[in-house]
Design a protein around this motif. Structure first.
Motif, mmCIF file in Angstrom:
data_model
loop_
_atom_site.group_PDB
_atom_site.id
_atom_site.type_symbol
_atom_site.label_atom_id
_atom_site.label_comp_id
_atom_site.label_asym_id
_atom_site.label_seq_id
_atom_site.Cartn_x
_atom_site.Cartn_y
_atom_site.Cartn_z
ATOM 1 N N ARG A 1 5.855 -5.064 1.419
ATOM 2 C CA ARG A 1 5.928 -5.925 2.603
ATOM 3 C C ARG A 1 4.945 -5.505 3.690
ATOM 4 O O ARG A 1 4.879 -6.129 4.749
ATOM 5 N N LEU A 2 4.186 -4.439 3.416
ATOM 6 C CA LEU A 2 3.135 -3.994 4.319
ATOM 7 C C LEU A 2 1.787 -4.145 3.631
ATOM 8 O O LEU A 2 1.708 -4.522 2.462
ATOM 9 N N SER A 3 0.718 -3.841 4.358
ATOM 10 C CA SER A 3 -0.617 -3.934 3.779
ATOM 11 C C SER A 3 -1.514 -2.895 4.419
ATOM 12 O O SER A 3 -1.195 -2.317 5.463
ATOM 13 N N GLY A 4 -2.653 -2.639 3.761
ATOM 14 C CA GLY A 4 -3.654 -1.742 4.317
ATOM 15 C C GLY A 4 -3.156 -0.327 4.489
ATOM 16 O O GLY A 4 -2.439 0.229 3.657
ATOM 17 N N VAL A 5 -3.556 0.272 5.617
ATOM 18 C CA VAL A 5 -3.212 1.663 5.896
ATOM 19 C C VAL A 5 -1.704 1.847 6.023
ATOM 20 O O VAL A 5 -1.148 2.868 5.606
ATOM 21 N N TYR A 6 -1.011 0.862 6.587
ATOM 22 C CA TYR A 6 0.432 0.977 6.769
ATOM 23 C C TYR A 6 1.150 1.059 5.424
ATOM 24 O O TYR A 6 2.103 1.821 5.258
ATOM 25 N N LEU A 7 0.708 0.272 4.453
ATOM 26 C CA LEU A 7 1.295 0.352 3.113
ATOM 27 C C LEU A 7 1.052 1.732 2.516
ATOM 28 O O LEU A 7 1.966 2.355 1.951
ATOM 29 N N ALA A 8 -0.193 2.215 2.629
ATOM 30 C CA ALA A 8 -0.531 3.520 2.061
ATOM 31 C C ALA A 8 0.306 4.625 2.692
ATOM 32 O O ALA A 8 0.795 5.533 2.009
ATOM 33 N N MET A 9 0.503 4.557 4.001
ATOM 34 C CA MET A 9 1.252 5.612 4.678
ATOM 35 C C MET A 9 2.744 5.542 4.370
ATOM 36 O O MET A 9 3.426 6.573 4.338
ATOM 37 N N LEU A 10 3.270 4.351 4.143
ATOM 38 C CA LEU A 10 4.682 4.259 3.760
ATOM 39 C C LEU A 10 4.894 4.868 2.379
ATOM 40 O O LEU A 10 5.899 5.540 2.137
ATOM 41 N N THR A 11 3.953 4.647 1.460
ATOM 42 C CA THR A 11 4.067 5.291 0.144
ATOM 43 C C THR A 11 3.991 6.807 0.287
ATOM 44 O O THR A 11 4.678 7.542 -0.430
ATOM 45 N N LEU A 12 3.167 7.284 1.215
ATOM 46 C CA LEU A 12 3.106 8.725 1.470
ATOM 47 C C LEU A 12 4.438 9.238 2.003
ATOM 48 O O LEU A 12 4.906 10.312 1.605
ATOM 49 N N ALA A 13 5.064 8.477 2.895
ATOM 50 C CA ALA A 13 6.358 8.892 3.448
ATOM 51 C C ALA A 13 7.407 9.002 2.354
ATOM 52 O O ALA A 13 8.157 9.995 2.284
ATOM 53 N N PHE A 14 7.480 8.008 1.483
ATOM 54 C CA PHE A 14 8.451 8.065 0.388
ATOM 55 C C PHE A 14 8.177 9.258 -0.526
ATOM 56 O O PHE A 14 9.104 9.939 -0.981
ATOM 57 N N GLY B 1 -6.823 -1.409 -8.108
ATOM 58 C CA GLY B 1 -7.902 -2.329 -8.426
ATOM 59 C C GLY B 1 -7.459 -3.775 -8.480
ATOM 60 O O GLY B 1 -7.782 -4.582 -7.592
ATOM 61 N N PRO B 2 -6.697 -4.167 -9.491
ATOM 62 C CA PRO B 2 -6.277 -5.577 -9.607
ATOM 63 C C PRO B 2 -5.369 -6.024 -8.472
ATOM 64 O O PRO B 2 -5.458 -7.174 -8.025
ATOM 65 N N ALA B 3 -4.485 -5.158 -7.984
ATOM 66 C CA ALA B 3 -3.521 -5.571 -6.964
ATOM 67 C C ALA B 3 -4.000 -5.303 -5.544
ATOM 68 O O ALA B 3 -3.467 -5.873 -4.592
ATOM 69 N N GLY B 4 -5.002 -4.420 -5.370
ATOM 70 C CA GLY B 4 -5.521 -4.128 -4.045
ATOM 71 C C GLY B 4 -4.551 -3.378 -3.151
ATOM 72 O O GLY B 4 -4.669 -3.430 -1.930
ATOM 73 N N MET B 5 -3.582 -2.658 -3.725
ATOM 74 C CA MET B 5 -2.599 -1.897 -2.942
ATOM 75 C C MET B 5 -2.939 -0.412 -3.023
ATOM 76 O O MET B 5 -3.023 0.152 -4.109
ATOM 77 N N HIS B 6 -3.140 0.205 -1.876
ATOM 78 C CA HIS B 6 -3.557 1.591 -1.805
ATOM 79 C C HIS B 6 -2.341 2.488 -1.618
ATOM 80 O O HIS B 6 -1.606 2.335 -0.645
ATOM 81 N N SER B 7 -2.154 3.405 -2.546
ATOM 82 C CA SER B 7 -0.992 4.293 -2.497
ATOM 83 C C SER B 7 -1.444 5.720 -2.238
ATOM 84 O O SER B 7 -2.310 6.241 -2.944
ATOM 85 N N PHE B 8 -0.866 6.347 -1.211
ATOM 86 C CA PHE B 8 -1.108 7.756 -0.935
ATOM 87 C C PHE B 8 0.024 8.624 -1.478
ATOM 88 O O PHE B 8 0.042 9.823 -1.224
ATOM 89 N N GLY B 9 0.943 8.032 -2.227
ATOM 90 C CA GLY B 9 2.091 8.796 -2.711
ATOM 91 C C GLY B 9 2.379 8.587 -4.178
ATOM 92 O O GLY B 9 3.533 8.710 -4.613
ATOM 93 N N HIS B 10 1.334 8.282 -4.975
ATOM 94 C CA HIS B 10 1.566 8.002 -6.390
ATOM 95 C C HIS B 10 2.047 9.230 -7.144
ATOM 96 O O HIS B 10 2.659 9.104 -8.211
#
Length: 649
Positions: free
Chosen positions: A439-452, A384-393
């Motif tokens: 250092r990424l944004s949008g879908v790419y950021l979300a997918m990198l969190t999923l990878a980790f 919400g506040p940061a606008g960063m979407h994580s698929f790997g929380h």
């Protein structure tokens, strides 16, 4: 390993790459035109397998007998078989068009995360619909007539059907390239990818185009599934197993790039095949089982590619992200009236064990709801506040759970100390991951969190000696004074309440305002002197710490822990909770967590088709409350309040 075996294994990789490319190409097309991250794409792959099974088993004999007049026995059986596979793809495409017209067309203007929530709800509905139609048993289809044997390649036997699959991938790529480059439909698709608004201004009906593209993408997924019928049985886990790989291929290749998806599918499939071919290798007296890397190879590739080339292999660089979020009022503590409401609500929760002595499961559910609320609140802190979407929380939730369990079982640490140390370990694990992710944004950021997250899951799943492997760890119980459910409930309630208040305080601190400034406008935030990656990194680490505390509380409440707590489904549950309650309200994740967990628990105990009921409920909530439950109530209150004030005046 000799050269012949290595070559045959490479051919296996090419066969797997063809099927993977078909699914990823459809997903890439849909995203490029509609901008929807279609989480249900794996479900259409699964439907392709099931529909192909039914058509081949029941319709193919009829078609074969009809063709027997013009063709020989072997030829008509082969023709009928592959005709049924094509029909399965067409049926899947028509189902996709129906879904687009009835559901997705109504949410194109909703925030993209709510579109993701709707497609996830669709996954649940399709899964139980498949269960109702075909049952829970695995269904093994017949081999392809004429291609059921094997051929000799360098002294090795190789399935003839796999050679057919190897040829399918380049053929579909050539057809798609011709369609997109040489036809009017392809021109419209490419134009929609570049500027949908301008396309509409030129007189093109975007609705018809969206429907056609979505149907084509689903048909490609259905074709990929149908072609797998001779290779693996149809089962209900195909949807979730496929969508992760498809997302990885699309992101590695570059969002919206069909050739990129083909290259990425080849790269990932061949790396997996190479890992299998290498097997176990002794290096300096230590055995390395490369075959185990197949569980996480695609995510390792994705993480490596995104770190070096954040827009994918053949994708285009993204411009600086601009938020479409409406301007919000500054964070502030609630009014005196709302604070009294919270005090009364807290008093009721504290008194709950006194009124549920005859219903012990109520306390178990209460602990689950509190843990879910903290997990959702920690994810909301960066969404919400940061606008960063994580698929790997879920990785940080799982690290906290495993840390607490290992400290108690292996190191003999008390549960109280483990609850203090688990959040710190989760934050430490998140620190290097977040450094790359921000250092990424949008879908790419979300997918990198999923990878980790998948890398962490793979470690816990395969490290049998330390984490218990796939069996997990048991006997994870708290100290004696917390063995009573009421005592543990009160401790959980206190820690969750303090954590939620701490997160609210941080959101009203300079860090919270810096996170929001970074979300609203990266350029303006940097012009004011903010180090945006550093601010976002710190937000990630803080959120991971609180997620780790939720995981530790979960481990002690259940007495055991398994790798499932780090899986994709757990991360998706967190996303659903936040979106269901509302991203842009501080109370939203709490409302969403309680609603989702309570619905899931009650439905799972009342019906075998609870996923369909839950998915339908979520779809209705998305359509009726596009800003989430708490967000919609807040918006309604803001509209009513001014008129009430004017009336009082």
């Amino acid at each position: 390993m000799d050269a012949a075996s290595l070559f045959v294994q490479a051919l296996n990789g090419l066969a797997a790459a063809s099927s993977l490319f078909l699914v990823a190409a459809g997903l890439s097309l849909i995203f490029g035109v509609t901008r929807i991250v279609n989480f249900a794409h794996g479900s259409f792959f699964m439907l392709g397998v099931y529909v192909a099974y039914s058509l081949v088993s029941h319709a193919a004999p009829v078609v074969s007998s009809t063709l027997s007049v013009a063709l020989g026995d072997a030829a008509n059986q082969t023709t009928a078989y592959f005709l049924m596979l094509l029909c399965a793809a067409l049926v899947t495409g028509m189902l996709g068009a129906l879904v687009e017209v009835l559901l997705l067309r109504r949410i194109y203007k909703a925030p993209e995360l709510f579109q993701l929530l709707a497609t996830f709800a669709l996954v649940l509905v399709i899964q139980d619909g498949t269960l109702w139609l075909w049952g829970a048993e695995d269904l093994l289809g017949p081999r392809a007539p004429g291609l059921s044997g094997a051929v000799d390649i360098l002294g090795r036997r190789f399935p003839a059907y796999d050679l057919f699959l190897i040829a399918i991938g380049p053929l579909v790529l050539a057809v798609l390239w011709w369609c997109l480059q040489r036809t009017r439909f392809g021109v419209l698709v490419r134009a929609a990818t570049q500027d949908r608004e301008m396309l509409g201004a030129l007189g093109v009906n975007p609705r018809h185009l969206f429907t056609a593209v979505f149907a084509l993408g689903c048909a490609l997924a259905g074709l990929g599934g149908a072609l797998q019928l001779p290779r693996e049985p149809a089962h209900l886990g195909l949807d979730m197993a496929t969508i992760g790989d498809a997302f990885v291929v699309v992101v590695v290749g570059g969002m919206g790039s069909i050739p990129g998806a083909f290259v990425a599918a080849l790269l990932i499939a061949e790396i997996k095949a190479l890992c299998i071919a290498v097997g176990t290798v002794d290096i300096l007296g230590v055995s390395f089982a490369f075959s185990k890397l197949t569980l996480v190879a695609e995510f390792l590739v994705m993480a490596a590619v995104l770190m070096v080339r954040p827009w994918g292999l053949l994708g285009k660089p993204q411009s600086a992200p601009r938020s479409s979020t409406a301007q919000e009022a500054p964070f502030a503590l609630g009014s005196v009236r709302s604070q009294w409401v919270w005090v009364c609500f807290g008093a009721v929760l504290l008194a709950l064990p006194l009124f549920t002595t005859d219903a012990p499961y109520t306390l178990v559910l209460g602990i689950d709801l509190a843990v879910a609320a903290l997990f959702a609140a920690s994810l909301h802190f960066i969404m919400g506040p940061a606008g960063m979407h994580s698929f790997g929380h879920a990785a940080y939730f799982g690290v906290g759970a495993y840390t607490a369990a290992l400290l108690v079982l292996r190191a003999g640490v008390s549960s109280e100390a483990a609850l203090l140390l688990a959040p710190l370990v989760s934050a430490l694990v998140a620190a290097p991951m977040a450094w790359f992710a921000v250092r990424l944004s949008g879908v790419y950021l979300a997918m990198l969190t999923l990878a980790f997250a998948q890398i962490v899951w793979s470690i816990c799943f395969q490290w049998d000696d330390f984490t218990g492997g796939s069996n997990g760890l048991t006997g994870v119980w708290p100290s004696d004074w917390l063995q009573d459910k009421a005592a543990y409930y009160w401790l959980t309630l206190a820690l969750v309440a303090l954590s939620v208040m701490a997160l609210r305080r941080v959101l009203m601190s300079p860090l919270g305002y810096a996170l929001r400034a970074s979300r609203d406008s990266v350029g303006r935030a940097e012009a004011m002197g903010l180090n945006v990656p550093q601010v976002q990194w710190l937000g990630f680490v803080v959120a991971a710490g609180f997620a780790g505390l939720a995981g530790a509380l979960f481990a002690f409440s259940k007495g055991s822990i398994s790798p499932d707590v780090l899986g994709v489904s757990k991360s998706v549950d967190g996303l659903v909770m936040v979106l269901l309650g509302g991203v842009h309200t501080m109370v939203g994740p709490l409302v969403g967590a309680v609603t989702f967990t309570a619905l899931q628990d009650s439905l799972a105990r009342s019906t075998d088709y609870w996923r369909a009921v839950l998915g339908t409920s979520m779809l209705l909530l998305v359509l009726v409350f596009p800003q989430g439950l708490a967000g919609s109530v807040q918006t309604l209150w803001q509209r009513v309040r001014p008129s009430t004030t004017r009336g009082d005046a």
